[in-house]
Design a protein around this motif. Structure first.
Motif, PDB file in Angstrom:
ATOM      1  N   LEU A  97      80.808 108.606  33.908  1.00  0.00           N
ATOM      2  CA  LEU A  97      81.171 108.816  32.497  1.00  0.00           C
ATOM      3  C   LEU A  97      82.690 108.816  32.376  1.00  0.00           C
ATOM      4  CD1 LEU A  97      80.533 109.610  29.504  1.00  0.00           C
ATOM      5  CD2 LEU A  97      80.700 111.993  30.252  1.00  0.00           C
ATOM      6  N   LEU A  98      83.203 108.020  31.420  1.00  0.00           N
ATOM      7  CA  LEU A  98      84.630 108.024  31.104  1.00  0.00           C
ATOM      8  C   LEU A  98      84.822 108.820  29.823  1.00  0.00           C
ATOM      9  CD1 LEU A  98      85.443 104.279  31.707  1.00  0.00           C
ATOM     10  CD2 LEU A  98      86.952 106.106  32.472  1.00  0.00           C
ATOM     11  N   LEU A  99      85.749 109.775  29.853  1.00  0.00           N
ATOM     12  CA  LEU A  99      86.042 110.572  28.648  1.00  0.00           C
ATOM     13  C   LEU A  99      87.482 110.325  28.222  1.00  0.00           C
ATOM     14  CD1 LEU A  99      84.823 114.132  29.710  1.00  0.00           C
ATOM     15  CD2 LEU A  99      83.674 112.587  28.132  1.00  0.00           C
ATOM     16  N   ASP A 100      87.729 110.174  26.954  1.00  0.00           N
ATOM     17  CA  ASP A 100      89.120 110.039  26.497  1.00  0.00           C
ATOM     18  C   ASP A 100      89.236 110.611  25.088  1.00  0.00           C
ATOM     19  OD1 ASP A 100      91.576 108.018  27.647  1.00  0.00           O
ATOM     20  OD2 ASP A 100      91.774 108.751  25.593  1.00  0.00           O
ATOM     21  N   ARG A 101      90.426 111.120  24.774  1.00  0.00           N
ATOM     22  CA  ARG A 101      90.599 111.656  23.415  1.00  0.00           C
ATOM     23  C   ARG A 101      90.654 110.512  22.402  1.00  0.00           C
ATOM     24  NH1 ARG A 101      96.711 113.697  24.627  1.00  0.00           N
ATOM     25  NH2 ARG A 101      97.465 111.693  25.258  1.00  0.00           N
ATOM     26  N   ASN A 102      90.986 109.283  22.871  1.00  0.00           N
ATOM     27  CA  ASN A 102      90.986 108.102  21.990  1.00  0.00           C
ATOM     28  C   ASN A 102      89.985 107.099  22.514  1.00  0.00           C
ATOM     29  OD1 ASN A 102      93.329 109.109  20.661  1.00  0.00           O
ATOM     30  ND2 ASN A 102      94.519 108.360  22.397  1.00  0.00           N
ATOM     31  N   MET A 103      89.162 106.578  21.615  1.00  0.00           N
ATOM     32  CA  MET A 103      88.221 105.544  22.040  1.00  0.00           C
ATOM     33  C   MET A 103      88.979 104.215  22.082  1.00  0.00           C
ATOM     34  SD  MET A 103      85.327 104.986  23.110  1.00  0.00           S
ATOM     35  CE  MET A 103      83.594 104.875  22.837  1.00  0.00           C
ATOM     36  N   PRO A 104      89.084 103.560  23.270  1.00  0.00           N
ATOM     37  CA  PRO A 104      89.801 102.291  23.305  1.00  0.00           C
ATOM     38  C   PRO A 104      89.143 101.260  22.384  1.00  0.00           C
ATOM     39  CG  PRO A 104      89.206 103.031  25.512  1.00  0.00           C
ATOM     40  CD  PRO A 104      88.497 103.923  24.552  1.00  0.00           C
ATOM     41  N   LYS A 105      89.968 100.586  21.591  1.00  0.00           N
ATOM     42  CA  LYS A 105      89.422  99.617  20.627  1.00  0.00           C
ATOM     43  C   LYS A 105      89.593  98.201  21.161  1.00  0.00           C
ATOM     44  CE  LYS A 105      90.187 102.376  16.506  1.00  0.00           C
ATOM     45  NZ  LYS A 105      90.859 103.487  17.188  1.00  0.00           N
ATOM     46  N   LEU A 106      88.572  97.378  20.966  1.00  0.00           N
ATOM     47  CA  LEU A 106      88.672  95.977  21.385  1.00  0.00           C
ATOM     48  C   LEU A 106      89.443  95.198  20.334  1.00  0.00           C
ATOM     49  CD1 LEU A 106      85.080  95.378  22.708  1.00  0.00           C
ATOM     50  CD2 LEU A 106      87.181  95.605  24.024  1.00  0.00           C
ATOM     51  N   GLN A 107      90.176  94.179  20.799  1.00  0.00           N
ATOM     52  CA  GLN A 107      91.015  93.423  19.874  1.00  0.00           C
ATOM     53  C   GLN A 107      90.711  91.944  20.042  1.00  0.00           C
ATOM     54  OE1 GLN A 107      94.927  95.050  19.708  1.00  0.00           O
ATOM     55  NE2 GLN A 107      94.277  96.685  21.064  1.00  0.00           N
ATOM     56  N   PRO A 108      89.765  91.413  19.217  1.00  0.00           N
ATOM     57  CA  PRO A 108      89.273  90.057  19.442  1.00  0.00           C
ATOM     58  C   PRO A 108      90.370  88.994  19.462  1.00  0.00           C
ATOM     59  CG  PRO A 108      88.427  90.970  17.375  1.00  0.00           C
ATOM     60  CD  PRO A 108      89.184  92.055  18.057  1.00  0.00           C
ATOM     61  N   GLN A 109      91.375  89.149  18.597  1.00  0.00           N
ATOM     62  CA  GLN A 109      92.349  88.061  18.451  1.00  0.00           C
ATOM     63  C   GLN A 109      93.200  87.835  19.696  1.00  0.00           C
ATOM     64  OE1 GLN A 109      92.694  91.006  17.281  1.00  0.00           O
ATOM     65  NE2 GLN A 109      94.813  91.671  17.217  1.00  0.00           N
ATOM     66  N   ILE A 110      93.322  88.844  20.576  1.00  0.00           N
ATOM     67  CA  ILE A 110      94.260  88.664  21.684  1.00  0.00           C
ATOM     68  C   ILE A 110      93.728  87.706  22.744  1.00  0.00           C
ATOM     69  CG2 ILE A 110      95.370  90.898  21.395  1.00  0.00           C
ATOM     70  CD1 ILE A 110      93.957  91.898  23.769  1.00  0.00           C
ATOM     71  N   HIS A 111      92.472  87.282  22.630  1.00  0.00           N
ATOM     72  CA  HIS A 111      91.980  86.335  23.631  1.00  0.00           C
ATOM     73  C   HIS A 111      92.176  84.898  23.198  1.00  0.00           C
ATOM     74  CE1 HIS A 111      90.592  89.336  26.346  1.00  0.00           C
ATOM     75  NE2 HIS A 111      90.291  90.029  25.268  1.00  0.00           N
ATOM     76  N   GLU A 112      92.647  84.719  21.957  1.00  0.00           N
ATOM     77  CA  GLU A 112      92.917  83.356  21.528  1.00  0.00           C
ATOM     78  C   GLU A 112      94.247  82.919  22.129  1.00  0.00           C
ATOM     79  OE1 GLU A 112      92.780  83.658  17.317  1.00  0.00           O
ATOM     80  OE2 GLU A 112      90.680  84.270  17.398  1.00  0.00           O
ATOM     81  N   SER A 113      94.299  81.673  22.573  1.00  0.00           N
ATOM     82  CA  SER A 113      95.545  81.220  23.171  1.00  0.00           C
ATOM     83  C   SER A 113      95.944  79.886  22.544  1.00  0.00           C
ATOM     84  CB  SER A 113      95.374  81.065  24.671  1.00  0.00           C
ATOM     85  OG  SER A 113      94.302  80.215  24.938  1.00  0.00           O
ATOM     86  N   PRO A 114      97.198  79.475  22.537  1.00  0.00           N
ATOM     87  CA  PRO A 114      98.293  80.272  23.058  1.00  0.00           C
ATOM     88  C   PRO A 114      98.594  81.473  22.170  1.00  0.00           C
ATOM     89  CG  PRO A 114      99.130  78.312  21.995  1.00  0.00           C
ATOM     90  CD  PRO A 114      97.658  78.210  21.948  1.00  0.00           C
ATOM     91  N   CYS A 115      99.133  82.520  22.759  1.00  0.00           N
ATOM     92  CA  CYS A 115      99.368  83.731  21.983  1.00  0.00           C
ATOM     93  C   CYS A 115     100.579  83.545  21.063  1.00  0.00           C
ATOM     94  CB  CYS A 115      99.583  84.905  22.908  1.00  0.00           C
ATOM     95  SG  CYS A 115     100.862  84.659  24.111  1.00  0.00           S
ATOM     96  N   SER A 116     100.629  84.320  20.016  1.00  0.00           N
ATOM     97  CA  SER A 116     101.783  84.243  19.124  1.00  0.00           C
ATOM     98  C   SER A 116     102.568  85.540  19.266  1.00  0.00           C
ATOM     99  CB  SER A 116     101.312  84.060  17.686  1.00  0.00           C
ATOM    100  OG  SER A 116     101.095  85.316  17.109  1.00  0.00           O
ATOM    101  N   VAL A 117     103.824  85.491  18.863  1.00  0.00           N
ATOM    102  CA  VAL A 117     104.662  86.670  19.070  1.00  0.00           C
ATOM    103  C   VAL A 117     104.147  87.868  18.275  1.00  0.00           C
ATOM    104  CG1 VAL A 117     106.348  86.225  17.252  1.00  0.00           C
ATOM    105  CG2 VAL A 117     107.074  87.344  19.354  1.00  0.00           C
ATOM    106  N   ASN A 118     103.385  87.598  17.207  1.00  0.00           N
ATOM    107  CA  ASN A 118     102.897  88.698  16.366  1.00  0.00           C
ATOM    108  C   ASN A 118     101.890  89.590  17.069  1.00  0.00           C
ATOM    109  OD1 ASN A 118     104.423  87.724  14.293  1.00  0.00           O
ATOM    110  ND2 ASN A 118     102.822  86.309  13.645  1.00  0.00           N
ATOM    111  N   ASP A 119     101.133  89.016  18.017  1.00  0.00           N
ATOM    112  CA  ASP A 119     100.131  89.864  18.679  1.00  0.00           C
ATOM    113  C   ASP A 119     100.558  90.200  20.109  1.00  0.00           C
ATOM    114  OD1 ASP A 119      99.685  87.541  20.051  1.00  0.00           O
ATOM    115  OD2 ASP A 119      97.512  87.594  19.867  1.00  0.00           O
ATOM    116  N   PHE A 120     101.840  90.052  20.402  1.00  0.00           N
ATOM    117  CA  PHE A 120     102.303  90.304  21.764  1.00  0.00           C
ATOM    118  C   PHE A 120     102.698  91.769  21.922  1.00  0.00           C
ATOM    119  CE2 PHE A 120     104.402  89.672  25.710  1.00  0.00           C
ATOM    120  CZ  PHE A 120     103.747  88.584  26.257  1.00  0.00           C
TER     121      PHE A 120
END
Ligand SMILES: Cc1cc2nc3c(=O)[nH]c(=O)nc-3n(C[C@H](O)[C@H](O)[C@H](O)COP(=O)(O)OP(=O)(O)OC[C@H]3O[C@@H](n4cnc5c(N)ncnc54)[C@H](O)[C@@H]3O)c2cc1C
Length: 402
Positions: free
Chosen positions: A35-58
Motif C-alpha cells: 500500500l502506498l500512502l500520500d497526503r496528495n494523490m498523484p494526478k496523471l497528466q495525459p498531455q505530457i506523453h504527446e511529442s514533441p513536447c512544447s515549452v508550455n508543458d515542460f
C-alpha cells in the motif's frame, strides 16, 4: 477487522513509487501486497506523453539520472524505449571555477560509455510510475491521507490513519521526504545543517546549442548548472544565498536573464527565460539509523545532499534497490520481512556509502564556495591536474554512474 498489507510505504514520491514497483516487478519481485500512502494523490497528466513536447508543458524541476537509476527503471519496465522525446541523454560534463582558470571536462566516449546520464522531468517520471502502479493488482494507493499513530501488534504494526481507518502491516517504509513524519514517529533522530542557500530552477532558451553537455560553473555564492534538455532549452539549477534567491525569483524575466548570462559568462550565448521560476531550500541531513521496529527509511527520508552533483535521487534509488533485494531474499527464504535481520542487512548495505557520498558533496560545496586566495589556487590547480588524468576522471565517472 483491519485491512492487512505486507508492506506499507508512506510517501508516493519517486522513491516510494519505484520501491512499490520493485517489490512486484522485475528481478526483485516477491509477491507481496503493498500500500502506498500520500497526503496528495498523484494526478496523471495525459498531455505530457504527446511529442514533441512544447515549452508550455515542460517541468522546471528535472533530475539528472545515472546509469544505475536507468537500469532500475528498466527493471521495473517504466523506462521508455529509445528516442523518447522526454529523456535527454548527455555525453559531456564541463565544470569550471569562477575563482580562477581551473576547469574539468568529462567525456562519455573517453569513459567508454554512450552517455554520462539522462535528464528527465520530475512530473514526467512520476507520471510513468503512477501509470505503472495502476496496472499492478498487488499495489494499492491512497491519497489525501497521512499516518497519525502506530502501535506494535503480534507480528506487525497497526497504523492509524488521518482518515480514521487502521491497517496492519509487517513492514512500514518511510519514503516521505526530508521532513519525514514517519522518521519522527518511529523515533529516529537526524543530524544535519542548512546551507542557507536556495536552489533557483527554471527553463531557459539558449542562443548557442548546449552540445549535449551538462555545464556547471562554481561561483563563490554557489554553483550554477545548465542541464541540457530539448534544444534550444536548458534547465538551470542556481544555488545562491537565501535572500538572493528571493530576489532572483521576484525580478522581471529580462533582468533575471541578464543576471544569468553574467553569472554563466555567456557560454551559451543569449538567454531567454521561457517558464516560471521556483526555489528549493538546501540542507544536509542524515538519519542516525535507517531502521527501527519494523520500519525502514529510504531516500530523502534517510539522507539529503546538496544538489551540486545531481545525485540525491540517484542515492535514494540505490536504497530502493538494496531494500527490495533484501526483502526478495527474505521472502525466498521464508524469513520475516520486517525482522531485525533483514532491516539491519539493508542498513549495512547503504549507510556507509551514503555517508561517503554526502561527505564528498559537502566537501566540494565548502571548497568551491570559498574565495580565499590559497584555496582558490589549490582547487584550480587541482581541477586542471585531474583534467589531464584520464584514468582518474574515468573513476569519477564510474562512481557517478552508480
Ligand atoms: C534543486 C534540486 C535539484 C535536484 N536535482 C537532482 C538531480 O539532478 N538528480 C538527483 O538524483 N537528485 C536531485 N535532487 C534531489 C532529489 O530532488 C531528491 O533526492 C528526491 O526528490 C527525493 O525523492 P523522495 O521520493 O525521497 O522524496 P519526495 O520527492 O520529497 O517525496 C516525498 C513524498 O512524501 C509525501 N509526504 C510528505 N509528508 C507527508 C505526510 N505528512 N503525509 C503523507 N505523505 C507525505 C509527499 O507528498 C511526497 O509525495 C535535487 C534536489 C533539488 C532541491
Amino acid at each position: 477487522m483491519d485491512k492487512q498489507y505486507d508492506i506499507i510505504i508512506h510517501g508516493a514520491g519517486i522513491s516510494g513509487l519505484v520501491l512499490a514497483l520493485s517489490l512486484v516487478r522485475g528481478s526483485t519481485s516477491c509477491k507481496v501486497s503493498v500500500l502506498l500512502l500520500d497526503r496528495n494523490m498523484p494526478k496523471l497528466q495525459p498531455q505530457i506523453h504527446e511529442s514533441p513536447c512544447s515549452v508550455n508543458d515542460f517541468d522546471n524541476r528535472v533530475f539528472a539520472l545515472n546509469e544505475a537509476s536507468k537500469k532500475l527503471l528498466e527493471n521495473i519496465v517504466v523506462w521508455p524505449g529509445k528516442d523518447n522525446d522526454r529523456i535527454f541523454p548527455y555525453k559531456h560534463m564541463h565544470v569550471w571555477d569562477a575563482g580562477g582558470k581551473g576547469q574539468i571536462h568529462f567525456d562519455a566516449l573517453e569513459a567508454g560509455t554512450a552517455f554520462l546520464g539522462y535528464i528527465v522531468e520530475g512530473r514526467v517520471m512520476r507520471d510513468w510510475l503512477v501509470r505503472a502502479v495502476g496496472e499492478e493488482p498487488m499495489i494499492d494507493m491512497r491519497g489525501d491521507v497521512a499516518l497519525n499513530q502506530y502501535e506494535t501488534v503480534d507480528g506487525g504494526l497497526r497504523l492509524h490513519l488521518s482518515s480514521g481507518d487502521s491497517l496492519t502491516t509487517r513492514l512500514l517504509v518511510a519514503a516521505d521526504g526530508a521532513q519525514s513524519p514517519v522518521r519522527q514517529l518511529v523515533g529516529i533522530d537526524a543530524v544535519g545543517w542548512s546551507y542557507h542557500q536556495q536552489a533557483v530552477v527554471a527553463i531557459v532558451e539558449t542562443g548557442i546549442h548546449h552540445a549535449d553537455t551538462a555545464w556547471q560553473r562554481f561561483l563563490p555564492e554557489g554553483p550554477l548548472a545548465f542541464l541540457p534538455v530539448q534544444q534550444p532549452w536548458c534547465s538551470i539549477v542556481w544555488s545562491v544565498p537565501e535572500q538572493q534567491a528571493e530576489h532572483l525569483c521576484s525580478m522581471p524575466e529580462q533582468e533575471f536573464a541578464e543576471h544569468l548570462m553574467a553569472a554563466f559568462q555567456r557560454r551559451l550565448g543569449r538567454i531567454k527565460v521561457v517558464g516560471p521560476r521556483a526555489k528549493f531550500p538546501l540542507k544536509l541531513l542524515h538519519a542516525r539509523r535507517y531502521t527501527a521496529n519494523r520500519s525502514a527509511l529510504i531516500a530523502d527520508a534517510a539522507h539529503t545532499v546538496h544538489p551540486l552533483a545531481g545525485q540525491g535521487l540517484n542515492l535514494g534509488l540505490l536504497d530502493v534497490s538494496a531494500l527490495s533485494r533484501r526483502i526478495a531474499e527474505a521472502t525466498a527464504k521464508g524469513q520475516d520481512i520486517g525482522g531485525r535481520r533483514v532491516l539491519r542487512a539493508y542498513e549495512r548495505s547503504r549507510k556507509g556509502n551514503n555517508y561517503l557520498m554526502q561527505g564528498s558533496f559537502d566537501l566540494l560545496e565548502r571548497l568551491f564556495s570559498n574565495d580565499q586566495l590559497v584555496l582558490a589556487y589549490l582547487r584550480n590547480t587541482g581541477l586542471n591536474i585531474v583534467n589531464g588524468l584520464v584514468p582518474v576522471k574515468n573513476a569519477f565517472v564510474r562512481e557517478a554512474m552508480g
